[in-house]
Scaffold this motif. Structure first.
Motif, PDB file in Angstrom:
ATOM      1  N   PRO A  90      15.549  20.918  60.728  1.00 45.84           N
ATOM      2  CA  PRO A  90      15.145  21.944  59.765  1.00 45.84           C
ATOM      3  C   PRO A  90      15.089  23.329  60.414  1.00 45.84           C
ATOM      4  O   PRO A  90      14.894  23.445  61.622  1.00 45.84           O
ATOM      5  CB  PRO A  90      13.753  21.488  59.344  1.00 45.84           C
ATOM      6  CG  PRO A  90      13.214  20.806  60.583  1.00 45.84           C
ATOM      7  CD  PRO A  90      14.396  20.115  61.200  1.00 45.84           C
ATOM      8  N   ALA A  91      15.238  24.356  59.569  1.00 43.95           N
ATOM      9  CA  ALA A  91      15.121  25.743  60.028  1.00 43.95           C
ATOM     10  C   ALA A  91      13.870  26.358  59.417  1.00 43.95           C
ATOM     11  O   ALA A  91      13.711  26.362  58.192  1.00 43.95           O
ATOM     12  CB  ALA A  91      16.351  26.550  59.619  1.00 43.95           C
ATOM     13  N   THR A  92      12.983  26.853  60.253  1.00 51.42           N
ATOM     14  CA  THR A  92      11.769  27.514  59.760  1.00 51.42           C
ATOM     15  C   THR A  92      12.069  28.971  59.412  1.00 51.42           C
ATOM     16  O   THR A  92      13.086  29.537  59.820  1.00 51.42           O
ATOM     17  CB  THR A  92      10.666  27.476  60.818  1.00 51.42           C
ATOM     18  OG1 THR A  92      11.127  28.164  61.985  1.00 51.42           O
ATOM     19  CG2 THR A  92      10.285  26.051  61.167  1.00 51.42           C
ATOM     20  N   ALA A  93      11.143  29.589  58.701  1.00 46.98           N
ATOM     21  CA  ALA A  93      11.282  31.007  58.371  1.00 46.98           C
ATOM     22  C   ALA A  93      11.345  31.849  59.643  1.00 46.98           C
ATOM     23  O   ALA A  93      12.114  32.819  59.730  1.00 46.98           O
ATOM     24  CB  ALA A  93      10.113  31.460  57.493  1.00 46.98           C
ATOM     25  N   SER A  94      10.545  31.480  60.651  1.00 45.43           N
ATOM     26  CA  SER A  94      10.522  32.211  61.907  1.00 45.43           C
ATOM     27  C   SER A  94      11.876  32.159  62.600  1.00 45.43           C
ATOM     28  O   SER A  94      12.408  33.183  63.046  1.00 45.43           O
ATOM     29  CB  SER A  94       9.442  31.644  62.830  1.00 45.43           C
ATOM     30  OG  SER A  94       9.486  32.253  64.102  1.00 45.43           O
ATOM     31  N   THR A  95      12.449  30.968  62.702  1.00 48.08           N
ATOM     32  CA  THR A  95      13.742  30.838  63.379  1.00 48.08           C
ATOM     33  C   THR A  95      14.848  31.547  62.618  1.00 48.08           C
ATOM     34  O   THR A  95      15.721  32.188  63.211  1.00 48.08           O
ATOM     35  CB  THR A  95      14.091  29.351  63.572  1.00 48.08           C
ATOM     36  OG1 THR A  95      13.151  28.772  64.496  1.00 48.08           O
ATOM     37  CG2 THR A  95      15.502  29.170  64.121  1.00 48.08           C
ATOM     38  N   MET A  96      14.820  31.465  61.295  1.00 44.45           N
ATOM     39  CA  MET A  96      15.837  32.163  60.502  1.00 44.45           C
ATOM     40  C   MET A  96      15.761  33.675  60.731  1.00 44.45           C
ATOM     41  O   MET A  96      16.791  34.341  60.865  1.00 44.45           O
ATOM     42  CB  MET A  96      15.678  31.829  59.021  1.00 44.45           C
ATOM     43  CG  MET A  96      16.076  30.408  58.669  1.00 44.45           C
ATOM     44  SD  MET A  96      15.736  29.993  56.938  1.00 44.45           S
ATOM     45  CE  MET A  96      16.860  31.096  56.077  1.00 44.45           C
ATOM     46  N   ALA A  97      14.540  34.205  60.791  1.00 49.57           N
ATOM     47  CA  ALA A  97      14.380  35.645  61.030  1.00 49.57           C
ATOM     48  C   ALA A  97      14.888  36.018  62.417  1.00 49.57           C
ATOM     49  O   ALA A  97      15.563  37.044  62.589  1.00 49.57           O
ATOM     50  CB  ALA A  97      12.920  36.042  60.863  1.00 49.57           C
ATOM     51  N   LYS A  98      14.583  35.189  63.404  1.00 50.19           N
ATOM     52  CA  LYS A  98      15.058  35.472  64.761  1.00 50.19           C
ATOM     53  C   LYS A  98      16.582  35.418  64.827  1.00 50.19           C
ATOM     54  O   LYS A  98      17.222  36.263  65.477  1.00 50.19           O
ATOM     55  CB  LYS A  98      14.451  34.474  65.745  1.00 50.19           C
ATOM     56  CG  LYS A  98      12.961  34.673  65.988  1.00 50.19           C
ATOM     57  CD  LYS A  98      12.426  33.646  66.970  1.00 50.19           C
ATOM     58  CE  LYS A  98      10.937  33.863  67.216  1.00 50.19           C
ATOM     59  NZ  LYS A  98      10.395  32.895  68.208  1.00 50.19           N
ATOM     60  N   MET A  99      17.189  34.431  64.166  1.00 53.70           N
ATOM     61  CA  MET A  99      18.647  34.334  64.160  1.00 53.70           C
ATOM     62  C   MET A  99      19.267  35.527  63.442  1.00 53.70           C
ATOM     63  O   MET A  99      20.288  36.071  63.874  1.00 53.70           O
ATOM     64  CB  MET A  99      19.074  33.030  63.483  1.00 53.70           C
ATOM     65  CG  MET A  99      18.712  31.770  64.255  1.00 53.70           C
ATOM     66  SD  MET A  99      19.016  30.251  63.310  1.00 53.70           S
ATOM     67  CE  MET A  99      20.814  30.227  63.287  1.00 53.70           C
ATOM     68  N   ALA A 100      18.632  35.941  62.354  1.00 59.50           N
ATOM     69  CA  ALA A 100      19.187  37.040  61.551  1.00 59.50           C
ATOM     70  C   ALA A 100      19.182  38.355  62.311  1.00 59.50           C
ATOM     71  O   ALA A 100      20.075  39.198  62.107  1.00 59.50           O
ATOM     72  CB  ALA A 100      18.406  37.171  60.246  1.00 59.50           C
ATOM     73  N   TYR A 101      18.206  38.547  63.171  1.00 56.85           N
ATOM     74  CA  TYR A 101      18.074  39.835  63.849  1.00 56.85           C
ATOM     75  C   TYR A 101      18.253  39.741  65.369  1.00 56.85           C
ATOM     76  O   TYR A 101      17.940  40.679  66.099  1.00 56.85           O
ATOM     77  CB  TYR A 101      16.734  40.475  63.491  1.00 56.85           C
ATOM     78  CG  TYR A 101      16.706  40.884  62.047  1.00 56.85           C
ATOM     79  CD1 TYR A 101      17.269  42.096  61.637  1.00 56.85           C
ATOM     80  CD2 TYR A 101      16.178  40.039  61.070  1.00 56.85           C
ATOM     81  CE1 TYR A 101      17.284  42.461  60.301  1.00 56.85           C
ATOM     82  CE2 TYR A 101      16.193  40.403  59.729  1.00 56.85           C
ATOM     83  CZ  TYR A 101      16.743  41.615  59.356  1.00 56.85           C
ATOM     84  OH  TYR A 101      16.765  41.971  58.026  1.00 56.85           O
ATOM     85  N   GLY A 102      18.759  38.589  65.840  1.00 55.65           N
ATOM     86  CA  GLY A 102      19.106  38.464  67.249  1.00 55.65           C
ATOM     87  C   GLY A 102      17.940  38.495  68.204  1.00 55.65           C
ATOM     88  O   GLY A 102      18.067  38.978  69.335  1.00 55.65           O
ATOM     89  N   ILE A 103      16.799  37.971  67.779  1.00 53.82           N
ATOM     90  CA  ILE A 103      15.626  37.921  68.665  1.00 53.82           C
ATOM     91  C   ILE A 103      15.752  36.668  69.534  1.00 53.82           C
ATOM     92  O   ILE A 103      15.323  35.567  69.162  1.00 53.82           O
ATOM     93  CB  ILE A 103      14.310  37.923  67.855  1.00 53.82           C
ATOM     94  CG1 ILE A 103      14.257  39.168  66.968  1.00 53.82           C
ATOM     95  CG2 ILE A 103      13.104  37.857  68.784  1.00 53.82           C
ATOM     96  CD1 ILE A 103      13.097  39.215  66.022  1.00 53.82           C
ATOM     97  N   ALA A 104      16.360  36.834  70.683  1.00 57.53           N
ATOM     98  CA  ALA A 104      16.754  35.703  71.525  1.00 57.53           C
ATOM     99  C   ALA A 104      15.665  35.359  72.525  1.00 57.53           C
ATOM    100  O   ALA A 104      15.843  35.486  73.741  1.00 57.53           O
ATOM    101  CB  ALA A 104      18.061  36.030  72.229  1.00 57.53           C
ATOM    102  N   ASP A 105      14.517  34.897  72.040  1.00 54.75           N
ATOM    103  CA  ASP A 105      13.405  34.573  72.931  1.00 54.75           C
ATOM    104  C   ASP A 105      13.263  33.073  73.156  1.00 54.75           C
ATOM    105  O   ASP A 105      12.272  32.622  73.720  1.00 54.75           O
ATOM    106  CB  ASP A 105      12.099  35.163  72.395  1.00 54.75           C
ATOM    107  CG  ASP A 105      11.701  34.586  71.044  1.00 54.75           C
ATOM    108  OD1 ASP A 105      12.520  33.850  70.441  1.00 54.75           O
ATOM    109  OD2 ASP A 105      10.578  34.871  70.583  1.00 54.75           O
TER     110      ASP A 105
END
Length: 402
Positions: A90-105
């Motif tokens: 599953p994809a959480t809201a947090s991971t989707m936001a990070k993927m969308a904006y390139g937050i590679a943490d």
């Protein structure tokens, strides 16, 4: 429908209670012949153990950038190059936001950023999180960057609320991906001409007559056609958005209707043409060479003359093997007028929509359309859906038009 035999799949698992379904998903992917490498976020390990997923995949599960026991580096670049498919389920809201904006943490997002293969994202979260504007924006941005969102299902959620947010069952996820891959080869070897965006008709060097077209529909059509194996020439006016660059995509940028017609006629070899551009019906008869200054001209009258009807002219010149598809955006949908337009412009299929429908028309991420074929074999009204899905529905009609 093809299987997944021999495919390299990176499966991202994130911190949702639906993470337990990843076990069944891995089993199905491996059974279909795929090699699966699992990458988990730290939160995902709270819901299912890496040992379980490693046992099912036959590979060590990766959670961190390096192995803490011996310092072995887990190269996200190598994983990105290895992956034919990158699935987050599953994809959480947090991971989707990070993927969308390139937050590679974390390792999962860095792998995504390095991936060249097809990307599938299956969200799972509570209904209010799923329909929150930030989540909707993340999904829209990911679609624009080429990812396929596997929409969540309706049902009882972990919160005991009823609504949309459930992760699809693993069998459904695999079915959707295989179906998508099956469609991904239907235009192999085909050459498409697509027009997109508005045209600008100059009044003087700094002013123009135009319209609100953003180019989103043309972008969606071009990207979907490329995913399905086509070679695409996109003739675009001054659009707000453009497709992601690709080796099978040629972009010709124009400004006016006259320039768009000339560019279309320069494309001498194509099997399918889709006239999606919102071409201005009129142009200025006598554009000014210099900027008109208000002080020197208190009032101004502009004479307008008709622009060339690009679709109609190209329709007269097409051969019997070529397929032409057009659009009809009306303030009020009259199907008889739409059919008349289809005949006048020699369209084999017309995509009609109206500004009366909320969420449809210029500048939106969604559309509600009616598909009509010239031979009468297709007459179908589609529900409101994102423009990427509308593009897929349009392209999927092509075998019926051949």
């Amino acid at each position: 429908m093809p299987n997944l035999s021999g495919k390299h799949i990176v499966l991202g698992v994130t911190g949702s209670i639906a993470a337990y379904k990843a076990a069944s998903l891995i089993r199905l992917l491996v059974k279909a012949g795929a090699e699966v490498q699992v990458v988990m976020t730290a939160a995902a390990k709270e819901f299912i153990t890496p040992l379980t997923l490693s046992t099912l995949s036959g590979r060590p599960v990766l959670c961190d950038f390096f192995d803490h026991s011996d310092g072995t580096w887990h190269s996200h670049v190598e994983l990105g190059l290895w992956a034919d498919l990158f699935i987050v389920a599953p994809a959480t809201a947090s991971t989707m936001a990070k993927m969308a904006y390139g937050i590679a943490d974390n390792l999962l997002v860095t792998c995504y950023l390095a991936t060249r293969g097809r990307v599938y994202i299956a969200p799972a979260m509570d209904l209010d999180m799923y329909r929150h504007p930030s989540t909707i924006a993340s999904a829209a941005r990911l679609r624009e960057m080429g990812a396929t969102i596997l929409e969540a299902e309706e049902g009882e959620l972990a919160s005991h609320l009823i609504g949309k947010g459930r992760l699809p069952e693993p069998e459904e996820i695999v079915r959707r991906i295989e179906e998508d891959m099956d469609k991904a080869t239907t235009l192999t070897g085909k050459q498409l001409l697509i027009t997109s965006g508005p045209t600008y008709e100059r009044i003087d060097p700094v002013r123009f007559i135009g319209n609100y077209s953003s180019g989103r529909m043309g972008k969606a059509l071009a990207e979907q056609a490329i995913r399905m194996g086509a070679e695409v020439t996109l003739v675009t006016g001054p659009a707000q958005v453009l497709p992601t660059p690709h080796e099978r995509l040629r972009v010709i940028r124009v400004e006016s209707a006259d320039e768009m017609l000339e560019a279309c006629r320069s494309v001498t070899s194509y099997q399918i043409a889709i006239f999606c551009a919102a071409v201005a019906d009129y142009k200025v008869a006598h554009p000014e060479e210099q900027k008109v200054k208000r002080e020197s001209r208190p009032s101004m009258t502009i004479e307008l003359v008709p622009n060339p009807d690009i679709a109609a002219l190209m329709g007269k010149e097409k051969d019997k093997e070529q397929i032409h598809i057009g659009f009809a955006l009306e303030t009020h949908l009259d199907l008889e007028q739409v059919r008349d337009k289809m005949e006048r412009k020699s369209f084999d299929l017309i995509v009609a929509n109206t500004l009366e429908d909320e969420g449809a028309g210029f500048g939106t991420d969604t559309n509600r359309v009616t598909l009509l074929s010239r031979d009468g074999s297709i007459e179908r009204s589609l529900p409101l859906m994102d423009k990427e899905q509308v593009a897929l529905e349009i392209l999927n009609t092509l075998p019926q038009l051949s």
